[in-house]
Structure formats: structure tokens, C-alpha cells
Write an enzyme that holds these catalytic residues in place. Sequence first.
Site, PDB file in Angstrom:
ATOM      1  N   ASP A  34     -35.664  40.042  -6.557  1.00  7.46           N
ATOM      2  CA  ASP A  34     -36.731  40.953  -6.141  1.00  7.46           C
ATOM      3  C   ASP A  34     -37.222  40.599  -4.741  1.00  7.46           C
ATOM      4  O   ASP A  34     -37.242  39.429  -4.357  1.00  7.46           O
ATOM      5  CB  ASP A  34     -37.889  40.840  -7.138  1.00  7.46           C
ATOM      6  CG  ASP A  34     -38.808  42.049  -7.100  1.00  7.46           C
ATOM      7  OD1 ASP A  34     -38.468  43.039  -6.425  1.00  7.46           O
ATOM      8  OD2 ASP A  34     -39.877  41.994  -7.724  1.00  7.46           O
ATOM      9  N   HIS A  51     -31.684  44.999   1.552  1.00  8.31           N
ATOM     10  CA  HIS A  51     -30.642  44.981   0.520  1.00  8.31           C
ATOM     11  C   HIS A  51     -29.361  44.329   1.051  1.00  8.31           C
ATOM     12  O   HIS A  51     -28.672  43.606   0.325  1.00  8.31           O
ATOM     13  CB  HIS A  51     -30.350  46.407   0.039  1.00  8.31           C
ATOM     14  CG  HIS A  51     -31.503  47.038  -0.680  1.00  8.31           C
ATOM     15  ND1 HIS A  51     -32.161  46.412  -1.731  1.00  8.31           N
ATOM     16  CD2 HIS A  51     -32.114  48.238  -0.511  1.00  8.31           C
ATOM     17  CE1 HIS A  51     -33.122  47.214  -2.177  1.00  8.31           C
ATOM     18  NE2 HIS A  51     -33.119  48.306  -1.453  1.00  8.31           N
ATOM     19  N   LEU A 145     -16.823  30.255 -13.649  1.00 10.50           N
ATOM     20  CA  LEU A 145     -18.111  30.934 -13.716  1.00 10.50           C
ATOM     21  C   LEU A 145     -17.939  32.407 -14.058  1.00 10.50           C
ATOM     22  O   LEU A 145     -17.086  33.099 -13.492  1.00 10.50           O
ATOM     23  CB  LEU A 145     -18.825  30.812 -12.359  1.00 10.50           C
ATOM     24  CG  LEU A 145     -20.083  31.676 -12.167  1.00 10.50           C
ATOM     25  CD1 LEU A 145     -21.245  31.112 -12.977  1.00 10.50           C
ATOM     26  CD2 LEU A 145     -20.458  31.776 -10.691  1.00 10.50           C
TER      27      LEU A 145
END
Length: 254
Positions: A34, A51, A145
Site C-alpha cells: 500500500d 505503481h 519460492l
Amino acid sequence: MLNKMKMWKNKAQVHRKEDLLQGPMPAHVAIIMDGNGRWAKKRALPRMAGHYEGMQVVRKITRFANELGIKVLTLYAFSTENWKRPKAEVDYLMKLPEEFLGTFLPELVQENVQVRVMGNKEQLPAHTLRAVEKAIEETKNNTGLILNFALNYGSRAEITNAVRNIIQDIQSGKVDIHEINEQFFASYLMTNDLPDPDLLIRTSGEIRLSNFMLWQLAYTEFWFTDVLWPDFTEQHFLQAIYEFQQRGRRFGGV
């Protein structure tokens, strides 16, 4: 309660990776990324610039989580509510997976990272879906991962859909109602083959879950920071893990 919330937002301390690796590590870390828009606004830049910078941080934190031996990294990339944003911003956000995966995919393959996506894929633009499916296909045999993107994801929709599917299976005779328990219900969720998150990180100072993994976060440790996502660093990640290691996880016991 307010004092406890303040403790969750401690100031950054310097922690060494080597020291933290000696302690218990979270197997699954989830992050609500955020603050991209606020980061851009502070610099008099368009929200899209925030972004873009946030995408660079995704690359950095993915690499670092892999180095630390984290098993699953789930990133809240786009919520079902984010469609309410201005069309230009939504269109840009839908192009980011192409750009991110287009340049980062070779490294993900080389580093044995497996890409997954959870969310409603049917609503995604064709170009976004192609980029996502290409990454999933090319990394499906990787065993390191798991980089799990929550893309067009909403937890209430996920839970509602699980209930609907269970009812359908009961009506068709595939499921006996007496089989239903917590473990059975979880098998109908999008994370059915993943462990629940051990640690949730949320950046930008907000203290809420925003419809993210409401079922899965039942016993997750939360760590909140005022740092905006584009400013989030490896040291912040280490601080979150340090705080995780200081807590006693009793899961309702004593």
C-alpha cells in the site's frame, strides 16, 4: 489496544540477515503493498509513477525473500474493489504484469521461483492473462519460492465461492455434509495447497485487512509500518521478521 497498534508500527532498526536466519523464519509471508499513490503525490508525480516504483520493489523483495529461504510470498497486487479506480489507472495496473513478468521471468526461472496467481482470472484483460499464464507455465516445475500474486482477488468472494461449490458438491452427492470441518472448508479456497501465512506485512500506515485472506489470516502475526511501499527495503523486511521472531505463537493455547 491503541498502544499495541503503535507497537506494531515500530521505527526501523538495523538487523543482520545472518542473525535472523538463526531464529524461526516465517514459511509464508503475505504483503499488502500500500502507498504507491501517496508516494507519487508527495513527489507531484502521477499515480502511475508510484505503481511503477512499487513494481521495482516487488522485484527486490522477491529476490530477498528467496535468499532468506521463505517458502511462499503472497502479494496483494489488485483487489476486486480496485476496479472502482479511474480507468486510466486500472488500465496501467493491468499492463504491469506484462512488464514485470516480461523482464523478470528469466530470472524467476533461473532462481527456481514458481509463479502462481489467485483471484478471478476471467475478468482480467486478455493481454494480462496471457502474461500471467506464460509465467505460470514456464515456472510450474520450479521447487523454490512460490511467488503468489493475489490479482483481482477478494476474500469475501473467495469464501462465498467456496460455500457455493461445497453446496453444489453436496447436492450432487460428491460430499456428505458430515465431512465438513475447517480443514475441509479450507480445501475449497484458492490457497488449498499452501500453508496459512505466518506473517502479514502492510505498508503505508493503514491498519486494516482490506478484504485480504480473511480466513487464512486467523492466526497470522501482523506487522504494520508507515513506510510507503515504493520506499520499502530489505531492511524493513528484516525488521518485520525480527518482530515476528519476538512473538510467542500459541494458536489459542498457553
